[in-house]
Design an enzyme around this catalytic site. Structure first.
Site, PDB file in Angstrom:
ATOM      1  N   SER A   1     -11.731 -57.999 -20.127  1.00 15.49           N
ATOM      2  CA  SER A   1     -10.724 -58.983 -20.525  1.00 15.49           C
ATOM      3  C   SER A   1     -11.298 -60.145 -21.343  1.00 15.49           C
ATOM      4  O   SER A   1     -10.668 -60.562 -22.323  1.00 15.49           O
ATOM      5  CB  SER A   1      -9.981 -59.510 -19.297  1.00 15.49           C
ATOM      6  OG  SER A   1      -9.232 -58.465 -18.738  1.00 15.49           O
TER       7      SER A   1
ATOM      8  N   LYS B   1      -3.449 -58.763  -6.737  1.00 14.40           N
ATOM      9  CA  LYS B   1      -2.151 -58.857  -7.421  1.00 14.40           C
ATOM     10  C   LYS B   1      -0.987 -59.166  -6.474  1.00 14.40           C
ATOM     11  O   LYS B   1      -0.051 -59.868  -6.849  1.00 14.40           O
ATOM     12  CB  LYS B   1      -1.872 -57.571  -8.202  1.00 14.40           C
ATOM     13  CG  LYS B   1      -2.775 -57.441  -9.416  1.00 14.40           C
ATOM     14  CD  LYS B   1      -2.468 -56.209 -10.212  1.00 14.40           C
ATOM     15  CE  LYS B   1      -3.509 -56.047 -11.315  1.00 14.40           C
ATOM     16  NZ  LYS B   1      -3.315 -54.832 -12.091  1.00 14.40           N
TER      17      LYS B   1
ATOM     18  N   GLY C   1       0.619 -42.564  -7.274  1.00 13.07           N
ATOM     19  CA  GLY C   1       0.089 -43.834  -6.787  1.00 13.07           C
ATOM     20  C   GLY C   1       1.204 -44.811  -6.467  1.00 13.07           C
ATOM     21  O   GLY C   1       2.320 -44.704  -7.010  1.00 13.07           O
TER      22      GLY C   1
ATOM     23  N   GLY D   1       0.210 -48.371  -5.619  1.00 17.67           N
ATOM     24  CA  GLY D   1      -0.471 -49.660  -5.460  1.00 17.67           C
ATOM     25  C   GLY D   1       0.076 -50.669  -6.461  1.00 17.67           C
ATOM     26  O   GLY D   1       1.171 -50.498  -7.009  1.00 17.67           O
TER      27      GLY D   1
ATOM     28  N   ARG E   1      -0.965 -40.833  -1.856  1.00 21.08           N
ATOM     29  CA  ARG E   1      -1.753 -40.373  -0.709  1.00 21.08           C
ATOM     30  C   ARG E   1      -1.121 -40.868   0.597  1.00 21.08           C
ATOM     31  O   ARG E   1      -0.958 -40.113   1.538  1.00 21.08           O
ATOM     32  CB  ARG E   1      -3.183 -40.902  -0.861  1.00 21.08           C
ATOM     33  CG  ARG E   1      -4.140 -40.428   0.171  1.00 21.08           C
ATOM     34  CD  ARG E   1      -5.527 -40.913  -0.150  1.00 21.08           C
ATOM     35  NE  ARG E   1      -5.604 -42.386  -0.213  1.00 21.08           N
ATOM     36  CZ  ARG E   1      -6.713 -43.056  -0.465  1.00 21.08           C
ATOM     37  NH1 ARG E   1      -7.836 -42.411  -0.719  1.00 21.08           N
ATOM     38  NH2 ARG E   1      -6.717 -44.371  -0.500  1.00 21.08           N
TER      39      ARG E   1
HETATM   40  P1  NDP Z   1      -4.494 -50.462  -5.768  1.00 18.35           P
HETATM   41  O1  NDP Z   1      -5.736 -50.610  -4.976  1.00 18.35           O
HETATM   42  O2  NDP Z   1      -3.393 -51.449  -5.593  1.00 18.35           O
HETATM   43  O3  NDP Z   1      -3.850 -48.990  -5.478  1.00 18.35           O
HETATM   44  C1  NDP Z   1      -4.660 -47.859  -5.490  1.00 18.35           C
HETATM   45  C2  NDP Z   1      -3.784 -46.607  -5.476  1.00 18.35           C
HETATM   46  O4  NDP Z   1      -4.639 -45.462  -5.634  1.00 18.35           O
HETATM   47  C3  NDP Z   1      -3.036 -46.393  -4.156  1.00 18.35           C
HETATM   48  O5  NDP Z   1      -1.832 -45.735  -4.446  1.00 18.35           O
HETATM   49  C4  NDP Z   1      -4.008 -45.482  -3.378  1.00 18.35           C
HETATM   50  O6  NDP Z   1      -3.386 -44.689  -2.396  1.00 18.35           O
HETATM   51  C5  NDP Z   1      -4.507 -44.599  -4.508  1.00 18.35           C
HETATM   52  N1  NDP Z   1      -5.833 -44.018  -4.241  1.00 18.35           N
HETATM   53  C6  NDP Z   1      -6.998 -44.671  -4.114  1.00 18.35           C
HETATM   54  N2  NDP Z   1      -8.003 -43.793  -3.950  1.00 18.35           N
HETATM   55  C7  NDP Z   1      -7.467 -42.547  -3.947  1.00 18.35           C
HETATM   56  C8  NDP Z   1      -7.986 -41.236  -3.819  1.00 18.35           C
HETATM   57  N3  NDP Z   1      -9.280 -41.016  -3.634  1.00 18.35           N
HETATM   58  N4  NDP Z   1      -7.130 -40.201  -3.892  1.00 18.35           N
HETATM   59  C9  NDP Z   1      -5.816 -40.428  -4.084  1.00 18.35           C
HETATM   60  N5  NDP Z   1      -5.254 -41.655  -4.219  1.00 18.35           N
HETATM   61  C10 NDP Z   1      -6.066 -42.696  -4.152  1.00 18.35           C
HETATM   62  O7  NDP Z   1      -4.982 -50.388  -7.274  1.00 18.35           O
HETATM   63  P2  NDP Z   1      -4.101 -50.646  -8.586  1.00 18.35           P
HETATM   64  O8  NDP Z   1      -2.763 -50.064  -8.373  1.00 18.35           O
HETATM   65  O9  NDP Z   1      -4.179 -52.064  -8.985  1.00 18.35           O
HETATM   66  O10 NDP Z   1      -4.923 -49.828  -9.693  1.00 18.35           O
HETATM   67  C11 NDP Z   1      -4.843 -48.416  -9.761  1.00 18.35           C
HETATM   68  C12 NDP Z   1      -5.624 -47.918 -10.980  1.00 18.35           C
HETATM   69  O11 NDP Z   1      -5.039 -48.380 -12.170  1.00 18.35           O
HETATM   70  C13 NDP Z   1      -7.080 -48.416 -10.993  1.00 18.35           C
HETATM   71  O12 NDP Z   1      -7.904 -47.349 -11.432  1.00 18.35           O
HETATM   72  C14 NDP Z   1      -7.078 -49.511 -12.033  1.00 18.35           C
HETATM   73  O13 NDP Z   1      -8.325 -49.629 -12.680  1.00 18.35           O
HETATM   74  C15 NDP Z   1      -6.002 -48.991 -12.989  1.00 18.35           C
HETATM   75  N6  NDP Z   1      -5.367 -50.073 -13.742  1.00 18.35           N
HETATM   76  C16 NDP Z   1      -5.491 -50.074 -15.095  1.00 18.35           C
HETATM   77  C17 NDP Z   1      -4.897 -51.058 -15.837  1.00 18.35           C
HETATM   78  C18 NDP Z   1      -5.030 -51.023 -17.306  1.00 18.35           C
HETATM   79  O14 NDP Z   1      -4.697 -52.015 -17.953  1.00 18.35           O
HETATM   80  N7  NDP Z   1      -5.450 -49.916 -17.897  1.00 18.35           N
HETATM   81  C19 NDP Z   1      -4.130 -52.142 -15.226  1.00 18.35           C
HETATM   82  C20 NDP Z   1      -4.015 -52.026 -13.797  1.00 18.35           C
HETATM   83  C21 NDP Z   1      -4.653 -51.035 -13.088  1.00 18.35           C
HETATM   84  P3  NDP Z   1      -3.131 -45.251  -0.907  1.00 18.35           P
HETATM   85  O15 NDP Z   1      -1.853 -46.038  -0.981  1.00 18.35           O
HETATM   86  O16 NDP Z   1      -3.007 -44.018  -0.087  1.00 18.35           O
HETATM   87  O17 NDP Z   1      -4.316 -46.084  -0.556  1.00 18.35           O
END
Ligand code: NDP
Length: 281
Positions: free
Chosen positions: A17, A66, A134, A136, A159
């Site tokens: 960023s 967030k 997902g 999150g 998941r």
């Molecule tokens: P969060 O930590 O809020 O959510 C993570 C999500 O991933 C949850 O749904 C979680 O499931 C799931 N998850 C984590 N590990 C695994 C796994 N091994 N197998 C399956 N599901 C898994 O993270 P964010 O939502 O903020 O971010 C998610 C992704 O998006 C990240 O990789 C981040 O870098 C990317 N991102 C990219 C952006 C961009 O501008 N390109 C902006 C924002 C995010 P559970 O609920 O079961 O834990």
């Protein structure tokens, strides 16, 4: 006087960023500084308070803060989907503005993603079948702009199924198309379906984890979009091996930053040269 901004996360060393905002500032002649700040996991609110006291004008918020940023904001923009009135007080904010003595929260992740898909990649989402992987912060951020595109249907899987169900419940009343959540393990349910757009909003790529998706999931000409950037994830490889067009999240990253820059500075930067420059690094 130089206006100060920052991105707050934990960890934060990987963040691009500062580079992006510096390129925007040079391009538009804005006098700003933008740095990375790692907040302690239990110290987000204190970090924000310190920044405000030090005269910062705003900040970006990333993993894992967030949802906390949403709670901290005095008010949130329409882009944060409190309008769905889930009563859960659990939405995600990735941009804070400290002007006018208040903390105003925005979510530019979703609009950034949609710009990258619909404008940069010229992929029309309207009337398309969409699968969201997902539930999150990033998945929450996408909901509002995704609803505006009016896909044919939206299926959410995660998941932890309850979180996908929470999203389904949250948006079902507002969406003008069918919304369902399915269990991560219901491979057989998903294997009966095909999608035109599959968005990976999980962080599974960070640990190189495979996602339990049937190989038949991609419709002809489908786009598989992974929000992760910087390297090919197992999801991207899987999608490519099964005939989908593949995109990473670099364009989303730059577009969401451009939206934040516009909110803070009132100037729209040109994203294409910034995306191109980052692809070379
Ligand atoms: P969060 O930590 O809020 O959510 C993570 C999500 O991933 C949850 O749904 C979680 O499931 C799931 N998850 C984590 N590990 C695994 C796994 N091994 N197998 C399956 N599901 C898994 O993270 P964010 O939502 O903020 O971010 C998610 C992704 O998006 C990240 O990789 C981040 O870098 C990317 N991102 C990219 C952006 C961009 O501008 N390109 C902006 C924002 C995010 P559970 O609920 O079961 O834990």
């Amino acid at each position: 006087m130089t206006d100060r901004y920052a991105v707050i996360g934990n960890p934060i060393s990987h963040s691009k960023s500062p580079q992006i905002h510096q390129m925007f500032a040079e391009q538009t002649g804005q006098d700003i500084s933008y740095e990375k700040i790692e907040a302690p996991l239990d110290g987000f609110a204190e970090t924000i308070e310190r920044l405000r006291n030090d005269g910062y004008k705003g900040c970006s918020v990333t993993v894992p803060f967030k949802f906390e940023a949403f709670k901290l904001a005095n008010s949130v923009s329409e882009s944060v989907i409190d309008t769905f009135d889930s009563g859960e007080n659990a939405d995600a904010v990735n941009t804070l503005d400290f002007r006018n003595l208040k903390i105003v929260g925005y979510n530019t992740d979703g609009s950034g993603l949609l710009k990258d898909i619909t404008i940069n990649r010229q992929f029309n989402i309207s009337k398309k079948r969409v699968l969201l992987l997902g539930a999150g912060g990033a998945a929450y951020g996408v909901l509002h702009p995704l609803l505006n595109e009016e896909p044919k249907e939206l299926v959410i899987t995660n998941r932890t199924l309850e979180k996908a169900q929470r999203i389904e419940k949250k948006i079902r009343g507002t969406a003008k198309f069918p919304v369902t959540s399915v269990s991560w393990s219901s491979y057989s349910d998903l294997s009966k379906k095909q999608f035109d757009l599959v968005i990976n909003a999980t962080s599974a790529g960070l640990t190189d984890s495979e996602l339990p998706l049937p190989p038949t999931i991609f419709a002809p000409n489908a786009l598989a979009y992974d929000m992760m950037y910087g390297r090919e994830t197992p999801f991207m490889k899987f999608a490519r091996d099964h005939g989908a067009q593949v995109a990473d999240g670099l364009g989303m990253l730059v577009e969401q930053a451009a939206e934040a820059f516009y909110l803070w500075r009132g100037v729209q930067p040109d994203t294409a040269p910034v995306i191109a420059a980052l692809r070379l690094t």
